[in-house]
Design a protein around this motif. Structure first.
Motif, PDB file in Angstrom:
ATOM      1  N   HIS A   1      91.230  64.001 -15.291  1.00  0.00           N
ATOM      2  CA  HIS A   1      92.326  64.175 -14.255  1.00  0.00           C
ATOM      3  C   HIS A   1      93.066  63.001 -14.060  1.00  0.00           C
ATOM      4  O   HIS A   1      92.945  62.038 -14.334  1.00  0.00           O
ATOM      5  CB  HIS A   1      91.518  64.922 -13.012  1.00  0.00           C
TER       6      HIS A   1
ATOM      7  N   ASP B   1      89.731  71.459 -18.739  1.00  0.00           N
ATOM      8  CA  ASP B   1      88.560  71.442 -17.727  1.00  0.00           C
ATOM      9  C   ASP B   1      88.421  73.166 -17.627  1.00  0.00           C
ATOM     10  O   ASP B   1      87.606  73.605 -16.705  1.00  0.00           O
ATOM     11  CB  ASP B   1      89.128  71.294 -16.332  1.00  0.00           C
TER      12      ASP B   1
ATOM     13  N   LYS C   1      78.614  60.754 -18.581  1.00  0.00           N
ATOM     14  CA  LYS C   1      79.715  61.329 -17.599  1.00  0.00           C
ATOM     15  C   LYS C   1      79.534  60.813 -16.336  1.00  0.00           C
ATOM     16  O   LYS C   1      78.392  61.178 -15.455  1.00  0.00           O
ATOM     17  CB  LYS C   1      80.014  62.635 -17.619  1.00  0.00           C
TER      18      LYS C   1
ATOM     19  N   HIS D   1      83.945  72.803 -20.294  1.00  0.00           N
ATOM     20  CA  HIS D   1      82.611  72.508 -19.303  1.00  0.00           C
ATOM     21  C   HIS D   1      81.660  73.848 -20.144  1.00  0.00           C
ATOM     22  O   HIS D   1      81.672  74.972 -19.623  1.00  0.00           O
ATOM     23  CB  HIS D   1      82.516  73.108 -18.072  1.00  0.00           C
TER      24      HIS D   1
ATOM     25  N   HIS E   1      88.297  68.283 -22.631  1.00  0.00           N
ATOM     26  CA  HIS E   1      87.802  68.241 -21.591  1.00  0.00           C
ATOM     27  C   HIS E   1      87.300  69.742 -21.300  1.00  0.00           C
ATOM     28  O   HIS E   1      88.095  70.587 -20.774  1.00  0.00           O
ATOM     29  CB  HIS E   1      88.421  67.919 -20.383  1.00  0.00           C
TER      30      HIS E   1
HETATM   31 ZN   LIG Z   1      85.752  68.790 -15.729  1.00  0.00          ZN
END
Ligand SMILES: [Zn+2]
Length: 456
Positions: free
Chosen positions: A236, A367, A190, A101, A99
């Protein structure tokens, strides 16, 4: 307040053993034309389900692949191969951060923060055309970095959670967006928090029709029960609030800020039932504990985070942005609320433990670059948190290796150390099955047969 003190103690303990930062360094060229390398007399941790540490092995790499693994005494090492002395060291598969970005990165050089810290595969959660481009260039050897799979630009509702999210208002827009993203070459869809029920259901339906996987957040107006039927992963842990909230919770069944941190009163029995449900549905869960643990902090904890060595790898403006964001969010927390925040941490840990115990698939994701999740470094923090939640070191490592490859449908390519797999390898000075923090004792990183990092 005792819980808060314990949380702070845990965070300080983490700081003292912070993984050392590593900026990308040029590795020496490989001597032979086919790039033969032999890791001689090394402890191999293949990460196949049955094997632990296999001592005294020689691993030969050629043309970017693992060619053979054999007893050190009996190994045939190709002439001219670069020999790496593996005595006393441990070889693990490259790590996957499931995960990330990448849309925050303009410069693909940043990708080497992942590889130089042992991350050889990333799953990008909010696609851009340039990320598709990087993916292709990395796969063909024109660009250095981790292998990539990427979602299309994330699909949100009106108003979008972040201003640049793609807003989907109608079922027609939803179907068109899924088809467009597939045609553009994105790997999965997503979905995000503010999608309307109609748009969300149209996305799920169209994705199923076109054979596209769906991952992401459960939209606020929908239910995790629906997501468990249709998603390949849920990101999450916060979407679990409806399944695990205690009957005695004073905020039961309605919105309360504590639920954003899974910090409402939870019921252990309900956690077990939820975990069983996830396992049965076969949906992977990406807890991103490292992100959740760094969302809020009292001033003294924030100050300690800012002193971590790994922050030297991050541009000043990003560091400042992280600091400001955590401070701004934390200022909304009253003195008595810090206990609620600490409960969020114990709820997440307990849920992770229940998921593992019931056989649900857990994946390691960070994340990054959310606050204090430094690309590449943060995966080591996530592994540490997974172990603190109650996974064995081997189970935690599996979440960043074999299980990740199976989830990505690429288990024939990477995720374990076996002949024929891509030579994505990390050589460690200490045994990570004894202490998971050993994943930070990186001696070398190999990406597709090429040394990314040499620390000798
Ligand atoms: Zn994320």
């Amino acid at each position: 307040m005792r819980k808060l003190a314990a949380l702070v103690a845990i965070l300080f303990a983490a700081c003292q053993t912070a993984p050392g930062p590593t900026a990308p360094v040029e590795a020496p060229p490989i001597a032979t034309p086919d790039g033969s390398v032999a890791f001689v007399d090394v402890n191999v941790i293949p990460m196949t389900p049955a094997a632990g540490v296999v001592a005294h092995q020689t691993v030969v790499v050629r043309n970017g692949r693992i060619e053979s693994i054999s007893s050190a005494g009996a190994a045939a090492i190709p002439r001219g191969a670069v020999r790496v002395d593996g005595r006393g060291k441990y070889l693990i598969p490259g790590l996957a951060d499931m995960h990330v970005h990448l849309e925050y990165f303009e410069d693909p050089d940043m990708l080497r923060l992942f590889t130089s810290n042992g991350v050889t595969f990333v799953r990008s959660m909010d696609g851009r055309p340039r990320i598709l481009e990087w993916k292709k260039r990395i796969a063909s050897g024109q660009l250095e970095g981790p292998s990539i799979v990427t979602a299309g630009p994330l699909l949100d509702g009106a108003p979008p959670v972040q201003p640049d999210n793609t807003v989907i208002r109608t079922a027609e827009e939803a179907r068109a967006a899924v088809a467009e993203q597939q045609a553009a070459g994105y790997d999965f869809i997503k979905v995000y928090t503010n999608l309307s029920t109609r748009a969300y259901e149209a996305i799920l339906d169209e994705a199923r029709r076109l054979g596209m996987a769906v991952a992401g957040h459960v939209p606020r107006n929908s239910s995790i029960v629906k997501a468990l039927e249709h998603h390949t992963s849920i990101e999450h842990l916060t979407d679990f609030d409806e399944l695990i909230e205690a009957d005695s919770s004073p905020v039961r069944g309605r919105f309360h800020w504590s639920k954003l941190y899974l910090a409402m009163k939870a019921d252990q029995k309900k956690m077990v039932a939820a975990a069983k449900r996830v396992a049965k549905a076969g949906v992977a869960i990406v807890p991103t504990l490292v992100q959740a643990e760094h969302a809020l902090a009292p001033p003294e904890t924030l100050a300690s985070w800012l002193k971590r060595d790994e922050l030297l790898l991050v541009p000043n403006d990003v560091r400042k942005f992280w600091e400001d964001r955590v401070r701004a969010m934390s200022q909304q927390i009253g003195q008595e609320d810090w206990e609620v925040v600490a409960r969020g941490s114990s709820n997440r840990m307990a849920l992770v433990k229940a998921l593992q115990a019931r056989g649900a698939r857990l994946l390691a994701g960070t994340d990054t670059p959310n606050p204090f999740a430094v690309p590449g470094v943060s995966i080591h923090r996530e592994l540490d948190l997974l172990v603190r939640a109650g996974l064995t070191p081997k189970e935690a490592l599996a979440a960043a290796t074999r299980e990740a490859a199976i989830f990505a449908g690429q288990e024939g390519q990477w995720g374990t150390i076996e002949a024929g797999k891509r030579a994505d390898l990390v050589l460690l000075d200490a045994n990570p099955l004894e202490s998971i923090r050993a994943t930070t004792t990186i001696s070398r990183v190999m990406v597709g047969g090429r040394f990314e990092r040499v620390n000798e």
